[in-house]
Design an enzyme around this catalytic site. Structure first.
Site, short mmCIF file in Angstrom:
data_model
loop_
_atom_site.label_atom_id
_atom_site.label_comp_id
_atom_site.label_asym_id
_atom_site.label_seq_id
_atom_site.Cartn_x
_atom_site.Cartn_y
_atom_site.Cartn_z
N LYS A 112 24.60 -101.95 -57.21
CA LYS A 112 23.38 -102.68 -56.86
C LYS A 112 22.16 -101.99 -57.47
O LYS A 112 21.24 -102.65 -57.97
CB LYS A 112 23.23 -102.71 -55.33
CG LYS A 112 23.33 -104.11 -54.76
CD LYS A 112 22.98 -104.08 -53.31
CE LYS A 112 23.45 -105.35 -52.65
NZ LYS A 112 23.29 -105.31 -51.21
N GLU A 166 15.72 -118.02 -47.14
CA GLU A 166 16.35 -117.97 -48.45
C GLU A 166 15.88 -119.21 -49.23
O GLU A 166 15.68 -120.27 -48.66
CB GLU A 166 17.87 -117.95 -48.31
CG GLU A 166 18.33 -116.70 -47.60
CD GLU A 166 19.84 -116.50 -47.61
OE1 GLU A 166 20.52 -117.12 -48.44
OE2 GLU A 166 20.31 -115.70 -46.79
N ASN A 189 14.41 -117.77 -34.24
CA ASN A 189 15.65 -118.33 -34.79
C ASN A 189 16.40 -119.16 -33.76
O ASN A 189 17.00 -120.18 -34.10
CB ASN A 189 16.54 -117.21 -35.37
CG ASN A 189 16.13 -116.86 -36.80
OD1 ASN A 189 15.19 -117.43 -37.34
ND2 ASN A 189 16.83 -115.93 -37.42
N PHE A 236 12.34 -129.27 -39.33
CA PHE A 236 13.60 -128.78 -38.74
C PHE A 236 14.23 -129.79 -37.80
O PHE A 236 14.84 -129.44 -36.79
CB PHE A 236 13.39 -127.42 -38.06
CG PHE A 236 13.88 -126.30 -38.93
CD1 PHE A 236 13.24 -126.01 -40.11
CD2 PHE A 236 15.02 -125.57 -38.60
CE1 PHE A 236 13.71 -125.02 -40.96
CE2 PHE A 236 15.51 -124.59 -39.44
CZ PHE A 236 14.84 -124.31 -40.62
N LEU A 237 14.06 -131.06 -38.13
CA LEU A 237 14.69 -132.12 -37.34
C LEU A 237 15.58 -132.96 -38.25
O LEU A 237 15.77 -134.14 -37.99
CB LEU A 237 13.62 -133.01 -36.69
CG LEU A 237 13.05 -132.55 -35.36
CD1 LEU A 237 12.09 -133.60 -34.81
CD2 LEU A 237 14.15 -132.28 -34.33
N GLY A 263 23.84 -123.18 -40.98
CA GLY A 263 24.75 -122.09 -41.32
C GLY A 263 23.93 -120.94 -41.86
O GLY A 263 22.74 -120.83 -41.57
N CYS A 321 21.95 -115.99 -40.83
CA CYS A 321 20.98 -115.68 -39.77
C CYS A 321 21.14 -116.52 -38.51
O CYS A 321 21.52 -116.00 -37.47
CB CYS A 321 19.57 -115.82 -40.32
SG CYS A 321 19.30 -114.77 -41.75
#
Ligand code: UGA
Length: 438
Positions: free
Chosen positions: A37, A157, A213, A254-255, A262, A265
Site C-alpha cells: 500500500k 464513497e 448511520n 435517502f428514500l 450495503g 459502513c
C-alpha cells in the site's frame, strides 16, 4: 497555519483524509503497515476506485506536503496531531465492532508521542471506546493525562474527497481547551468557509456517527418496508417516496427504494450499535434496528422471488446481474446487495453472469463460481433474465435496442430505468416496490 500531522491507517477513510489535509496546506505523514500500500500510495495510487482521489494525491505528493511510511520514526515526534483512521470491522461471529486495530495504532504511536501532542480518533467506534483508549495511551506513554479527542468522519464513497473538504458539519469530542484549539487550527480552512463546528464530549462525538448511520439505514429500510406493502397493494413506492419527501420535515434524500443498503459502513454500524447498546443494558432502545437489518436483507430475497416467478426453477437458467459494487462510483463489494443477489441466484441453481464497470477485481478471487464479464453488451448473450442491482450510469443510459438476451426480462432493482423504453424494445420489466403491467 500549516501543521504537522500523521494519519494512521490508509484505507478509504485515512487515504482520503490524508490527501484532504495536505490539500488544505498541512504537512502530512501517512502511516500504514502494508508495504504494498505504501509503495502504491507513494506513486499516487490510493489502491481503490474513488473519482478524483488519485489525481489529487499525485498533486499533493508533487507539492511535497504528503509522504508515506510503513511505521512511525523520529519524524512522528514532530507532529502536533496524530489522526487514527484504522478500520473497525464487524467481529466474525458477533455483531460487535472489532476495535483491535485501534489498540495497535495507539501502542504504535505511543513511543513517538510528545506530551503536548493530540491523538484524534476518526474511526467509527462503539461509544466509550475513546475513554478506554485514553487509559491505554496513559499506560503506554506514562503520561498522566494524554490528550485524545474524537472527530468522526461522515464521508461517502464516490464523493469522498469532496465530503472531506466540505463536510456538512465537523464534530469534535474533546476533554480540554487545548484539544479544541488544535482542532480549530487544523480545520481552520473549513471553519472559515462557514462549515458548522460542533464541540462535544467524547461519548457524544462517538455516538453522533453511529446515530447518523443508523438514521440513514432506517430511512432506507423505511421506504423499503413501504415497498413491501406497495408490492401487495398495487401502490408505487417511488411515487410514494416523492410525495412524502416534499414534506420538508421528512425530506426526499435517502428514500430511494430498491435492493437496499450495503457497503462497509451502514450494515456493520447498525449491528455494532445494537451490540453496544445491549452491553450498556439498553438493548431495547435500538431493538428496532434488528428489523431495519431484516427488511434490508429481505429485498435481496424479493429479487430471487421475482426471478422464480418469471423463470420457474432457476436451474439451467442464465441470469445476468448488472453491478457488483454496493453503489455506483465505487469498487467496494463489501456487503454488496448486488453481489449477495448474484450468490443467492447461484445458490438457487442459476448460472450467474456478473458485470460491473470497475468492481470485478474484488469478486474474481473470492467467488470463482460466478462468471464475470467485462463487456456490457457481451454479458447479455444467451441470458434468460437480467437484474439491475447497482445503478451505474452505463446501465441507466443503456439503449435496450442494442442488447439481445435470449429472453427479454429485466428486474430494475434500483428503480432507475425508463420502463416504457425497455418495454418498447420488447422487454418484460419488473421492479421493486411496484407492479408493472407488461
Ligand atoms: C455511509 C454514510 O452515508 C456516510 O455518511 C458515512 O460516512 C459512511 O457510510 C461511513 O460510515 O464511513 P457509504 O457507505 O459510502 O456512506 O454509502 P451511502 O451513500 O450511505 O450508501 C449506502 C448504501 O445505501 C448503498 O448500498 C446505497 O445503494 C444504499 N442507498 C442509499 C439506498 O438503497 N437508498 C438510498 O436512498 C440511498
Amino acid at each position: 497555519m500549516a501543521m504537522k500531522i500523521t494519519v494512521i491507517g490508509l484505507g478509504y477513510l485515512g487515504a482520503t483524509h490524508a490527501v484532504a489535509m495536505a490539500k488544505v496546506g498541512h504537512q502530512v505523514i501517512g502511516i500504514e503497515p502494508n508495504p504494498q500500500k505504501i509503495a502504491s500510495l507513494s506513486q499516487g495510487k490510493a489502491g481503490f476506485f474513488e473519482p478524483g482521489l488519485d489525481e489529487e494525491l499525485a498533486k499533493q505528493i508533487a507539492s511535497g506536503r504528503i509522504t508515506f511510511k510503513s511505521a512511525h520514526d523520529e519524524e512522528s515526534r514532530e507532529a502536533d496531531i496524530h489522526f487514527i483512521c484504522v478500520g473497525t470491522p464487524q467481529t466474525p461471529g458477533s455483531m460487535a465492532a472489532d476495535t483491535s486495530y485501534l489498540v495497535s495504532a495507539i501502542n504504535d504511536v505511543a513511543p513517538y508521542l510528545r506530551e503536548d501532542a493530540l491523538v484524534v480518533g476518526k474511526s467509527t467506534v462503539p461509544v466509550g471506546t475513546a475513554v478506554s483508549l485514553t487509559q491505554q495511551l496513559a499506560k503506554a506513554t506514562g503520561f498522566s493525562a494524554p490528550n485524545l479527542a474524537w472527530n468522526p468522519e461522515f464521508l461517502r464513497e464516490g464523493t469522498a474527497l469532496e465530503d472531506s473538504l466540505h463536510p456538512d458539519r465537523l464534530v469534535i469530542g474533546v476533554t480540554n481547551p487545548r484539544a479544541e484549539e488544535l482542532l480549530r487550527q487544523v480545520f481552520a480552512p473549513m471553519i472559515a468557509e462557514g462549515i458548522p463546528f460542533l464541540v462535544t464530549d467524547l461519548a457524544t462525538a462517538e455516538l453522533v456517527k453511529a446515530a447518523a448511520n443508523a438514521f440513514l439505514a432506517t430511512k432506507i429500510s423505511f421506504i423499503n418496508a413501504m415497498a413491501e406493502i406497495a408490492e401487495v397493494s398495487g401502490a408505487d413506492a417511488s411515487s410514494l417516496a416523492k410525495a412524502i419527501g416534499y414534506d420538508e420535515r421528512i425530506g426526499n434524500k435517502f428514500l430511494r427504494n430498491g435492493v437496499g443498503f450495503g457497503g462497509g459502513c451502514l450494515p456493520k454500524d447498525i449491528r455494532a450499535l445494537i451490540a453496544r447498546a445491549e452491553e450498556l443494558g439498553v438493548g431495547e432502545s435500538v431493538a428496532y434496528l434488528h428489523e431495519i437489518d431484516k427488511i434490508n436483507l429481505r429485498r435481496r430475497d424479493r429479487v430471487i422471488h421475482l426471478l422464480q416467478e418469471e423463470l420457474g426453477t432457476l436451474s439451467q437458467k442464465r441470469v445476468l446481474i448488472l453491478g457488483a459494487a454496493f453503489k455506483p462510483d465505487s469498487d467496494d463489494v463489501r456487503d454488496s446487495p448486488a453481489l449477495a443477489i448474484a450468490l443467492l441466484a447461484k445458490a438457487a441453481g442459476a448460472e450467474v453472469i456478473v458485470h460491473d464497470p470497475v468492481a470485478l477485481h474484488g469478486v474474481a478471487l473470492k467467488h470463482p463460481e460466478l462468471t464475470l464479464e467485462q463487456s456490457l453488451h457481451q454479458a447479455f448473450t444467451n441470458v434468460d433474465a437480467v437484474v439491475l442491482a447497482t445503478e451505474w450510469k452505463e446501465y441507466r443510459e443503456l439503449d435496450p435496442t442494442t442488447v439481445t438476451p435470449r429472453n427479454k426480462f429485466i428486474i430494475d432493482g434500483r428503480n432507475v430505468l425508463d420502463v416504457a423504453k425497455w418495454q418498447q424494445a420488447g422487454f418484460k420489466v419488473q421492479a421493486l416496490g411496484r407492479t408493472i403491467t407488461n
